[in-house]
Enzyme design. Structure first.
Site, PDB file in Angstrom:
ATOM      1  N   LEU A  37      45.604  54.215 -49.849  1.00 39.36           N
ATOM      2  CA  LEU A  37      44.895  54.347 -48.495  1.00 39.36           C
ATOM      3  C   LEU A  37      45.753  53.961 -47.371  1.00 39.36           C
ATOM      4  CD1 LEU A  37      41.198  53.006 -49.161  1.00 39.36           C
ATOM      5  CD2 LEU A  37      41.916  55.385 -48.724  1.00 39.36           C
ATOM      6  N   GLY A  39      47.477  56.219 -44.999  1.00 41.88           N
ATOM      7  CA  GLY A  39      47.852  57.455 -44.414  1.00 41.88           C
ATOM      8  C   GLY A  39      49.496  56.961 -44.054  1.00 41.88           C
ATOM      9  N   LYS A  50      58.683  48.665 -39.919  1.00 41.23           N
ATOM     10  CA  LYS A  50      58.748  47.387 -38.905  1.00 41.23           C
ATOM     11  C   LYS A  50      58.908  46.015 -39.829  1.00 41.23           C
ATOM     12  CE  LYS A  50      57.501  50.185 -35.974  1.00 41.23           C
ATOM     13  NZ  LYS A  50      57.443  51.811 -36.132  1.00 41.23           N
ATOM     14  N   ILE A 183      60.991  57.511 -32.985  1.00 43.61           N
ATOM     15  CA  ILE A 183      61.329  57.333 -34.472  1.00 43.61           C
ATOM     16  C   ILE A 183      62.919  57.318 -34.767  1.00 43.61           C
ATOM     17  CG2 ILE A 183      61.329  58.356 -36.711  1.00 43.61           C
ATOM     18  CD1 ILE A 183      58.636  59.661 -35.972  1.00 43.61           C
ATOM     19  N   GLU A 202      71.007  63.951 -29.309  1.00 44.35           N
ATOM     20  CA  GLU A 202      69.806  64.336 -28.619  1.00 44.35           C
ATOM     21  C   GLU A 202      69.898  65.388 -27.531  1.00 44.35           C
ATOM     22  OE1 GLU A 202      66.388  64.915 -27.177  1.00 44.35           O
ATOM     23  OE2 GLU A 202      66.269  63.333 -28.738  1.00 44.35           O
ATOM     24  N   GLY A 266      60.145  64.983 -34.183  1.00 48.08           N
ATOM     25  CA  GLY A 266      59.067  64.928 -33.808  1.00 48.08           C
ATOM     26  C   GLY A 266      58.102  65.335 -35.141  1.00 48.08           C
ATOM     27  N   HIS A 440      53.691  27.611 -19.377  1.00 48.49           N
ATOM     28  CA  HIS A 440      55.133  27.315 -18.991  1.00 48.49           C
ATOM     29  C   HIS A 440      55.596  26.317 -20.098  1.00 48.49           C
ATOM     30  CE1 HIS A 440      59.017  27.041 -17.167  1.00 48.49           C
ATOM     31  NE2 HIS A 440      58.864  25.447 -17.287  1.00 48.49           N
TER      32      HIS A 440
END
Length: 471
Positions: A37, A39, A50, A183, A202, A266, A440
């Site tokens: 599970l 995705g 990450k 990405i 790009e 994309g 602070h």
């Protein structure tokens, strides 16, 4: 099998919808064909990427910061095999966590590939046998897939998408990234720190073109300093493979050699071959499934969430959309408010925004807009961390002072952006943000300080350095 709510897809939108429906007392079933599970996000997207970002940051700390803090560790060396083991371990922990949540909340996982047979039935095919799931309401959460433009030679095995790049066992010496969006920029940032020679091609005039222009410029500036080669407003025309790698053709007769090419132009919605046509659910192959703020499709008891149905291709928008869809499917009344969607980008430096960009604010409010920019070099905690690149920009309208947007470039801004989410959701004024008491020394002080600059009341930067503090 009969249920109250059937969810097609087990990614962020899908598993959240299934869990929320079960919490509201519905019998919830989630249909997912992958062995785990989570995705794209958990398995082959956000989470593993990450994890690599964290490895890259550790290298940066060892290279640039530890010595200044009095910590001697020697020259850092990347052990890519261990980095991949860590990545995989993080993924496994997260995906198993979702399976645990299903069990704890009584959600049944039907393993297989689902397709609508009619408006109240999903047929599921699997290696263990076929079955049908009958439902009162359904949530479509099938996600998205990487797009691949029709460029000659792009079918080479050396031309990979993000999924394939995450599966690499060796760091390429030379990497070309086709696409300067989120990405592409994140992977370019990672692999430059891993030691690759990186080139970005790009077709548009700037990186991350949907983000605030100041943030785009800052990223391009810092990428340039890091040795990432940028070719903006250039189109790739052809790719040729040889024994030594790839030759990438772009622009007006320009070429670059590489060992691997990331195609990051994309992602498209996964909406075909789901049986949507025959049950009357309206969709577009490029834009996805049509759904309203309740996430309801053109068939009243069927909802759609996440990448397959939304403008935002973000895990956190899918989370919220899944919650909203489940609540409506269970008889409640909920809507998705897109006003304060955070936009985190895990490059080095990090970028995060929420609300309107400066250009969007000026388009909507004209001259009734003021901004204030506070540099990290004036923030004590940033200086302590040796992370002074970038700034925080506050954007508000001047008639009532409502905060319209927050854009940040610099240390840990993907975490700090939540302050802007809460403020914009609460319709806070810039005065509320600027007059609030910030601990602070912390990085979060910069958000308050940017508000003060926008109001013409700078405390920790000279007036002469007030960037964009004009109405």
């Amino acid at each position: 099998m009969d249920c109250d709510v059937a969810v097609l897809g087990g990614g962020p939108g899908g598993y959240t919808a299934a869990i929320r429906a079960a919490q509201l007392g519905a019998k919830a079933v989630c249909i997912e064909k992958e062995p785990e599970l989570g995705g794209t996000c958990l398995r082959i997207g956000c989470i593993p990427t990450k994890a690599w970002v964290q490895t890259a940051f550790a290298i940066k700390e060892a290279e640039e910061t530890f010595g200044k803090l009095g910590v001697s560790v020697g020259e850092p060396q990347l052990d890519f095999g261990t980095a991949n083991q860590w990545k995989d371990q993080v993924v496994k922990q997260m995906t198993q966590g979702v399976a645990g949540l299903f069990k704890a909340n009584g959600v049944e996982w039907v393993k297989g590939e689902g397709r609508f047979k009619d408006a109240n039935t999903i047929a599921v095919e699997s290696s263990d046998g076929d079955e049908e799931v009958s439902f009162r309401s359904a949530v479509v959460a099938t996600g998205s897939f990487p797009l691949r433009p029709p460029i000659e030679g792009l079918d080479s095995a050396r031309c990979v998408d993000s999924t394939d790049l995450l599966a690499q066992t060796e760091v390429p010496r030379r990497l070309v990234v086709l696409g300067g969006g989120i990405i592409g920029c994140e992977f370019a940032s990672i692999f430059r720190r891993f030691g690759s020679e990186v080139t970005i091609i790009e077709m548009l005039p700037r990186l991350i073109p949907a983000e605030d222009e100041d943030a785009s410029k800052e990223l391009a500036k810092q990428f340039g300093k890091r040795g990432i080669d940028l070719h903006l407003e250039k189109q790739c025309t052809k790719v040729e493979e040889s024994a030594g790698g790839l030759t990438v053709y772009f622009g007006d007769g320009e070429t670059v050699e590489c060992d691997l090419m990331l195609v990051a132009v994309g992602r498209g919605p996964m909406v075909e071959n789901l049986g949507l046509e025959q049950i009357g659910v309206e969709f577009d192959k490029r834009k996805g499934i049509a759904a309203d703020e309740h996430r309801r499709t053109t068939v009243g008891h069927i909802y759609a969430v996440g990448d397959c149905a939304g403008y935002w291709q973000l895990a956190h928008t899918a989370f919220r959309e899944g919650e909203v869809a489940a609540e409506n499917a269970a008889g409640h009344d909920a809507i998705v408010d897109n006003r304060a969607v955070p936009r985190p980008i895990y490059t080095d430096p990090e970028i995060a925004g929420v609300g309107l960009t400066e250009a969007e604010a000026r388009e909507q409010y004209g001259d009734d807009v003021a901004t204030g920019m506070f540099p990290w070099v004036a923030n004590a905690r940033a200086v302590m961390q040796n992370e002074t690149v970038g700034w925080v920009k506050s954007i508000h309208e001047t008639r009532y002072g409502e905060l319209l947007g927050l854009v940040m470039v610099g240390p840990h801004v993907t975490d700090l952006v939540e302050a802007g989410v809460v403020a914009i959701d609460a319709e806070a004024t810039v005065e509320t943000v600027a007059d609030g008491m910030a601990a602070h020394p912390t990085l979060s002080e910069a958000i308050k300080e940017a508000g003060l600059v926008a109001l013409g009341r700078p405390i920790h930067v000279p007036i002469r350095k007030r960037a964009k503090a004009t109405a």
